[in-house]
Design a protein around this motif. Structure first.
Motif, short mmCIF file in Angstrom:
data_model
loop_
_atom_site.label_atom_id
_atom_site.label_comp_id
_atom_site.label_asym_id
_atom_site.label_seq_id
_atom_site.Cartn_x
_atom_site.Cartn_y
_atom_site.Cartn_z
N GLU A 188 18.37 40.19 50.80
CA GLU A 188 18.15 41.63 50.86
C GLU A 188 18.42 42.12 52.27
O GLU A 188 18.13 41.43 53.24
CB GLU A 188 16.70 41.92 50.48
CG GLU A 188 16.36 43.37 50.29
CD GLU A 188 14.91 43.52 49.81
OE1 GLU A 188 14.14 44.17 50.53
OE2 GLU A 188 14.59 42.96 48.76
N GLY A 189 18.96 43.31 52.40
CA GLY A 189 19.18 43.90 53.71
C GLY A 189 20.52 43.51 54.30
O GLY A 189 21.43 43.05 53.60
N GLU A 190 20.63 43.68 55.61
CA GLU A 190 21.87 43.41 56.32
C GLU A 190 21.68 42.23 57.27
O GLU A 190 20.68 42.17 58.01
CB GLU A 190 22.27 44.66 57.12
CG GLU A 190 23.62 44.57 57.77
CD GLU A 190 24.00 45.85 58.50
OE1 GLU A 190 24.86 45.76 59.40
OE2 GLU A 190 23.44 46.92 58.20
N TRP A 191 22.65 41.27 57.24
CA TRP A 191 22.57 40.09 58.10
C TRP A 191 22.25 40.48 59.53
O TRP A 191 22.84 41.41 60.08
CB TRP A 191 23.90 39.34 58.12
CG TRP A 191 24.12 38.38 57.00
CD1 TRP A 191 25.04 38.50 56.01
CD2 TRP A 191 23.42 37.15 56.74
NE1 TRP A 191 24.95 37.43 55.15
CE2 TRP A 191 23.97 36.58 55.58
CE3 TRP A 191 22.38 36.49 57.38
CZ2 TRP A 191 23.52 35.37 55.05
CZ3 TRP A 191 21.93 35.29 56.84
CH2 TRP A 191 22.50 34.75 55.70
N GLY A 192 21.32 39.74 60.12
CA GLY A 192 21.02 39.91 61.53
C GLY A 192 20.28 41.17 61.89
O GLY A 192 20.21 41.53 63.06
N PRO A 213 16.58 43.46 61.56
CA PRO A 213 15.17 43.38 61.17
C PRO A 213 14.97 43.92 59.76
O PRO A 213 15.61 44.89 59.36
CB PRO A 213 14.47 44.27 62.21
CG PRO A 213 15.37 44.22 63.40
CD PRO A 213 16.77 44.17 62.82
N GLY A 214 14.11 43.23 59.02
CA GLY A 214 13.81 43.62 57.65
C GLY A 214 14.62 42.89 56.61
O GLY A 214 14.28 42.92 55.43
N CYS A 215 15.70 42.21 57.01
CA CYS A 215 16.48 41.50 56.00
C CYS A 215 15.70 40.26 55.55
O CYS A 215 14.88 39.71 56.28
CB CYS A 215 17.87 41.14 56.52
SG CYS A 215 17.97 39.79 57.69
N THR A 216 15.96 39.85 54.31
CA THR A 216 15.30 38.70 53.72
C THR A 216 16.33 37.60 53.53
O THR A 216 17.42 37.85 52.99
CB THR A 216 14.65 39.06 52.37
OG1 THR A 216 13.76 40.17 52.57
CG2 THR A 216 13.88 37.89 51.79
N ILE A 217 15.98 36.40 53.97
CA ILE A 217 16.89 35.25 53.97
C ILE A 217 16.21 34.08 53.27
O ILE A 217 15.01 33.87 53.44
CB ILE A 217 17.22 34.84 55.42
CG1 ILE A 217 17.82 36.01 56.20
CG2 ILE A 217 18.16 33.63 55.45
CD1 ILE A 217 17.81 35.77 57.70
N CYS A 218 16.98 33.32 52.51
CA CYS A 218 16.48 32.08 51.91
C CYS A 218 17.19 30.91 52.57
O CYS A 218 18.42 30.86 52.62
CB CYS A 218 16.74 32.08 50.40
SG CYS A 218 16.08 30.62 49.58
N TRP A 219 16.40 29.99 53.11
CA TRP A 219 16.91 28.79 53.76
C TRP A 219 16.67 27.58 52.86
O TRP A 219 15.56 27.39 52.36
CB TRP A 219 16.16 28.52 55.06
CG TRP A 219 16.38 29.51 56.16
CD1 TRP A 219 15.89 30.78 56.23
CD2 TRP A 219 17.12 29.31 57.35
NE1 TRP A 219 16.28 31.37 57.40
CE2 TRP A 219 17.04 30.49 58.11
CE3 TRP A 219 17.85 28.24 57.85
CZ2 TRP A 219 17.67 30.62 59.34
CZ3 TRP A 219 18.46 28.38 59.09
CH2 TRP A 219 18.37 29.57 59.81
N ASN A 220 17.68 26.76 52.66
CA ASN A 220 17.54 25.46 52.02
C ASN A 220 17.77 24.42 53.12
O ASN A 220 18.84 24.39 53.73
CB ASN A 220 18.58 25.27 50.91
CG ASN A 220 18.35 26.24 49.78
OD1 ASN A 220 18.81 27.38 49.85
ND2 ASN A 220 17.66 25.82 48.76
#
Length: 120
Positions: A13-17, A19-26
């Motif tokens: 969700e949001g824009e890379w890099g 604030p406020g974006c949501t990232i999933c890390w594996n």
């Protein structure tokens, strides 16, 4: 840059890099696959730091809260990277996240090796 440590990073969700974006890390810790869903809480361009707040995933099985601050401090022709972990354990029997921190240090070394090789 570090496939043994990080297998995938997905923008949810949001824009890379930003604030406020949501990232999933594996990623893997001690050979075990892990998942972390994080929100970028802050990017400080003056301090060259980014603050991530873990909101879901394997770390939340042991911690009430978990934040990661990554800061680059310029040094010579490169930078020194500082990792700060701010966490609250679910109970006193939970160990400190030293394996996570060790993984972060190794991840940083892998990135350094990749960048050094790219300059050559």
């Amino acid at each position: 840059m570090s496939p043994a440590k990080v297998q995938a990073i997905h923008l949810l969700e949001g824009e890379w890099g930003k604030p406020g974006c949501t990232i999933c890390w594996n990623f893997c810790i001690d050979g075990a696959p892990k998942v972390a869903k994080e929100v970028i809480e802050d990017i400080d361009n003056t301090k060259l730091s980014t603050t991530f707040k873990v909101i879901e995933g394997d770390l939340m099985e042991a911690y009430k809260s978990f934040k990661v601050i990554v800061q680059a401090t310029p040094k010579g022709h490169g930078s020194v990277v500082h990792w700060t972990l701010i966490f609250e354990k679910l109970n006193e029997n939970i160990p400190a996240p030293t394996a996570f921190l060790d993984n972060a240090v190794d991840f940083t070394k892998d990135i350094n090796a990749h960048l050094t090789q790219a300059k050559a």
